[in-house]
Write an enzyme that holds these catalytic residues in place. Structure first.
Site, PDB file in Angstrom:
ATOM      1  N   CYS A 121       0.829  -1.219   0.000  1.00 51.78           N
ATOM      2  CA  CYS A 121       0.000   0.000   0.000  1.00 51.78           C
ATOM      3  C   CYS A 121       0.861   1.265   0.000  1.00 51.78           C
ATOM      4  CB  CYS A 121      -0.912   0.022   1.212  1.00 51.78           C
ATOM      5  SG  CYS A 121      -2.068  -1.344   1.237  1.00 51.78           S
ATOM      6  N   HIS A 261      -2.197   6.844   4.707  1.00 58.32           N
ATOM      7  CA  HIS A 261      -2.829   5.708   4.023  1.00 58.32           C
ATOM      8  C   HIS A 261      -4.137   5.393   4.750  1.00 58.32           C
ATOM      9  CE1 HIS A 261      -3.633   1.913   2.258  1.00 58.32           C
ATOM     10  NE2 HIS A 261      -3.257   1.197   3.312  1.00 58.32           N
ATOM     11  N   ASN A 291     -10.249   0.732   1.912  1.00 56.13           N
ATOM     12  CA  ASN A 291      -8.805   0.692   1.665  1.00 56.13           C
ATOM     13  C   ASN A 291      -8.563   0.371   0.189  1.00 56.13           C
ATOM     14  OD1 ASN A 291      -6.093   0.106   1.518  1.00 56.13           O
ATOM     15  ND2 ASN A 291      -6.049  -1.200   3.343  1.00 56.13           N
TER      16      ASN A 291
HETATM   17  O1  UT7 Z   1      -3.333  -1.626   4.068  1.00 64.22           O
HETATM   18  C1  UT7 Z   1      -3.023  -2.622   4.983  1.00 64.22           C
HETATM   19  C2  UT7 Z   1      -4.129  -3.625   4.998  1.00 64.22           C
HETATM   20  N1  UT7 Z   1      -4.510  -4.151   6.263  1.00 64.22           N
HETATM   21  C3  UT7 Z   1      -4.937  -3.429   7.320  1.00 64.22           C
HETATM   22  O2  UT7 Z   1      -4.894  -2.254   7.382  1.00 64.22           O
HETATM   23  C4  UT7 Z   1      -5.514  -4.217   8.471  1.00 64.22           C
HETATM   24  C5  UT7 Z   1      -5.183  -3.658   9.800  1.00 64.22           C
HETATM   25  N2  UT7 Z   1      -5.975  -4.305  10.815  1.00 64.22           N
HETATM   26  C6  UT7 Z   1      -7.242  -3.939  11.034  1.00 64.22           C
HETATM   27  O3  UT7 Z   1      -7.734  -3.005  10.462  1.00 64.22           O
HETATM   28  C7  UT7 Z   1      -8.013  -4.697  12.097  1.00 64.22           C
HETATM   29  O4  UT7 Z   1      -7.161  -5.617  12.762  1.00 64.22           O
HETATM   30  C8  UT7 Z   1      -9.232  -5.456  11.503  1.00 64.22           C
HETATM   31  C9  UT7 Z   1     -10.299  -4.449  11.063  1.00 64.22           C
HETATM   32  C10 UT7 Z   1      -8.806  -6.322  10.322  1.00 64.22           C
HETATM   33  C11 UT7 Z   1      -9.865  -6.363  12.566  1.00 64.22           C
HETATM   34  O5  UT7 Z   1     -10.204  -5.598  13.715  1.00 64.22           O
HETATM   35  P1  UT7 Z   1      -9.865  -6.159  15.171  1.00 64.22           P
HETATM   36  O6  UT7 Z   1     -10.404  -5.193  16.129  1.00 64.22           O
HETATM   37  O7  UT7 Z   1      -8.386  -6.430  15.200  1.00 64.22           O
HETATM   38  O8  UT7 Z   1     -10.730  -7.464  15.221  1.00 64.22           O
HETATM   39  P2  UT7 Z   1     -10.239  -8.977  15.443  1.00 64.22           P
HETATM   40  O9  UT7 Z   1      -9.489  -9.477  14.244  1.00 64.22           O
HETATM   41  O10 UT7 Z   1      -9.600  -9.118  16.780  1.00 64.22           O
HETATM   42  O11 UT7 Z   1     -11.617  -9.719  15.504  1.00 64.22           O
HETATM   43  C12 UT7 Z   1     -12.530  -9.496  16.592  1.00 64.22           C
HETATM   44  C13 UT7 Z   1     -13.760 -10.334  16.313  1.00 64.22           C
HETATM   45  C14 UT7 Z   1     -13.452 -11.788  15.952  1.00 64.22           C
HETATM   46  O12 UT7 Z   1     -14.464 -12.578  16.537  1.00 64.22           O
HETATM   47  P3  UT7 Z   1     -14.199 -13.371  17.911  1.00 64.22           P
HETATM   48  O13 UT7 Z   1     -13.037 -14.282  17.614  1.00 64.22           O
HETATM   49  O14 UT7 Z   1     -13.855 -12.327  18.931  1.00 64.22           O
HETATM   50  O15 UT7 Z   1     -15.487 -14.077  18.151  1.00 64.22           O
HETATM   51  C15 UT7 Z   1     -13.610 -11.809  14.465  1.00 64.22           C
HETATM   52  O16 UT7 Z   1     -13.979 -13.098  13.977  1.00 64.22           O
HETATM   53  O17 UT7 Z   1     -14.466  -9.779  15.197  1.00 64.22           O
HETATM   54  C16 UT7 Z   1     -14.730 -10.833  14.260  1.00 64.22           C
HETATM   55  N3  UT7 Z   1     -14.790 -10.246  12.924  1.00 64.22           N
HETATM   56  C17 UT7 Z   1     -15.903  -9.752  12.393  1.00 64.22           C
HETATM   57  N4  UT7 Z   1     -17.151  -9.637  12.882  1.00 64.22           N
HETATM   58  C18 UT7 Z   1     -18.080  -9.082  12.119  1.00 64.22           C
HETATM   59  C19 UT7 Z   1     -13.780 -10.096  12.031  1.00 64.22           C
HETATM   60  N5  UT7 Z   1     -14.253  -9.506  10.911  1.00 64.22           N
HETATM   61  C20 UT7 Z   1     -15.570  -9.280  11.128  1.00 64.22           C
HETATM   62  C21 UT7 Z   1     -16.573  -8.694  10.345  1.00 64.22           C
HETATM   63  N6  UT7 Z   1     -17.816  -8.605  10.884  1.00 64.22           N
HETATM   64  N7  UT7 Z   1     -16.374  -8.205   9.122  1.00 64.22           N
END
Ligand code: UT7
Length: 334
Positions: A121, A261, A291
């Site tokens: 990115c 970004h 993004n």
């Molecule tokens: O340009 C670079 C590209 N990448 C990025 O910028 C990604 C950077 N990271 C992030 O933006 C965040 O880590 C995410 C948005 C990807 C995830 O947010 P988070 O607060 O770190 O959530 P998490 O991965 O810890 O997930 C928390 C919960 C999980 O459920 P459990 O295990 O607690 O039951 C996930 O399965 O949220 C769940 N989850 C969702 N729930 C509803 C993950 N994606 C979703 C979704 N809708 N779309």
């Protein structure tokens, strides 16, 4: 660190253009596709909509639209462009990339040099850095740079943890040896290869060739370790921001606008907090576009310029991170 010090050695980003698909997918529509909710996506990422290509549209068409707009508003004519660089994570075709299609569609001469550049990115900021060095060292005068991304084609639309995050778009700019806007005061590009696999798409490369796709379908989608990326993103963008500020001999308080970004509003807020910068000095438009990887910075920069938030003479700090892990920053005087 690329110290841009002497005269001709201050290249300019003279104009920015964008290409954005018409088709919009709102969070509510994603609720019908995967187990997610508008509330989760909005609160965890800040994203409401993303624009995506239709099946029959070519990704490079976005690059063409963005380039036409960038060239039309630049002091340089199309015939002045002497190099084209397309920053993209995944091009129209693995071979020959995206640049040949864009340059052909734009009607450039049959001896124009072009290449694709892959730096996650951060690709657009890497392209700026490469362009200013080509201008300073290699006698180029007007370099067309493009950030082109069509990640909707490679996300797994059954994986809620990735498919909600990305959109398609292109942004382009002409980097010139002379100009009146977007004087590049400093540029820094860096990488942390210990984090090479944080964001990846394994399939389609030579480790997992395209022909093996049927046996390993899951690995032909974009994957990432969200939390790891989140932490690294804040640190990397902060570090490169401080690099260019120090190099230019200014204070953070002199910076009028930060254009980061656009991956996640929580990453952006944490970056602002760590730099002790108020959020009303930070350009954010990921709610509408999500993004778009290499295109986020030109999209946000153009929007802020068009809305006259960024004004002539403002100091503007661009900063990005992404797959690789490649990161960087650029300091501009608009
Ligand atoms: O340009 C670079 C590209 N990448 C990025 O910028 C990604 C950077 N990271 C992030 O933006 C965040 O880590 C995410 C948005 C990807 C995830 O947010 P988070 O607060 O770190 O959530 P998490 O991965 O810890 O997930 C928390 C919960 C999980 O459920 P459990 O295990 O607690 O039951 C996930 O399965 O949220 C769940 N989850 C969702 N729930 C509803 C993950 N994606 C979703 C979704 N809708 N779309």
């Amino acid at each position: 660190m690329n110290k841009v010090k002497e005269e001709k050695e201050f290249p300019y980003i003279s104009n920015v253009g964008v290409g954005i698909p018409d088709k919009v997918i709102a969070n509510e529509e994603l609720e019908q596709i995967v187990d997610t909710s508008d509330e989760w996506i909005t609160s965890r990422t800040g994203i409401k909509n993303r624009h995506v290509l239709k099946e029959e549209e070519d990704p490079s068409s976005l690059g063409v639209t963005a380039s036409k707009e960038a060239i039309s508003g630049a002091p340089a004519d199309k015939s002045d462009i002497d190099l084209v660089i397309t920053a993209t994570n995944i091009s129209d075709m693995p071979i020959p990339g995206s640049s040949p299609f864009i340059t052909r569609e734009l009607g450039f001469s049959d001896d124009i040099p072009f290449f694709d550049l892959k730096a996650g990115c951060s690709g657009f900021l890497y392209a700026i850095d490469v362009a200013i060095n080509m201008i300073r060292g290699d006698g180029y005068d007007d370099v067309l740079i493009i950030g082109l991304e069509a990640l909707s084609r490679v996300v797994n639309w059954e994986d809620r943890s990735t498919c909600v995050l990305f959109g398609d778009a292109a942004g382009a700019a002409v980097v010139s040896s002379g100009g009146t806007t977007g004087k590049v005061l400093s540029s820094s590009i860096k990488g942390d290869p210990t984090k090479a696999e944080l964001i990846r798409l394994e399939g389609g490369g030579t480790r997992l060739p395209p022909a093996e796709g049927n046996e390993a379908n899951g690995r032909y989608y974009l994957e990432m370790e969200g939390k790891g990326v989140f932490k690294s993103a804040v640190n990397m963008m902060k570090r490169s921001s401080l690099d260019v500020i120090e190099d230019a001999g200014i204070e953070l308080s002199d910076v009028d606008w930060i254009v980061p970004h656009q991956a996640n509003i929580r990453i952006i807020k944490q970056l602002a907090k760590s730099l002790d910068v108020r959020m009303d000095r930070v350009v954010v438009n990921l709610d509408e576009y999500a993004n778009t990887s290499t295109a986020t910075i030109p999209l946000a920069l153009k929007e802020a310029v068009d809305e006259e938030r960024i004004q002539s003479g403002d100091l503007v700090l661009l900063t990005a991170f992404g797959a690789g892990a490649a990161y960087g920053a650029t300091l501009l005087e608009w």
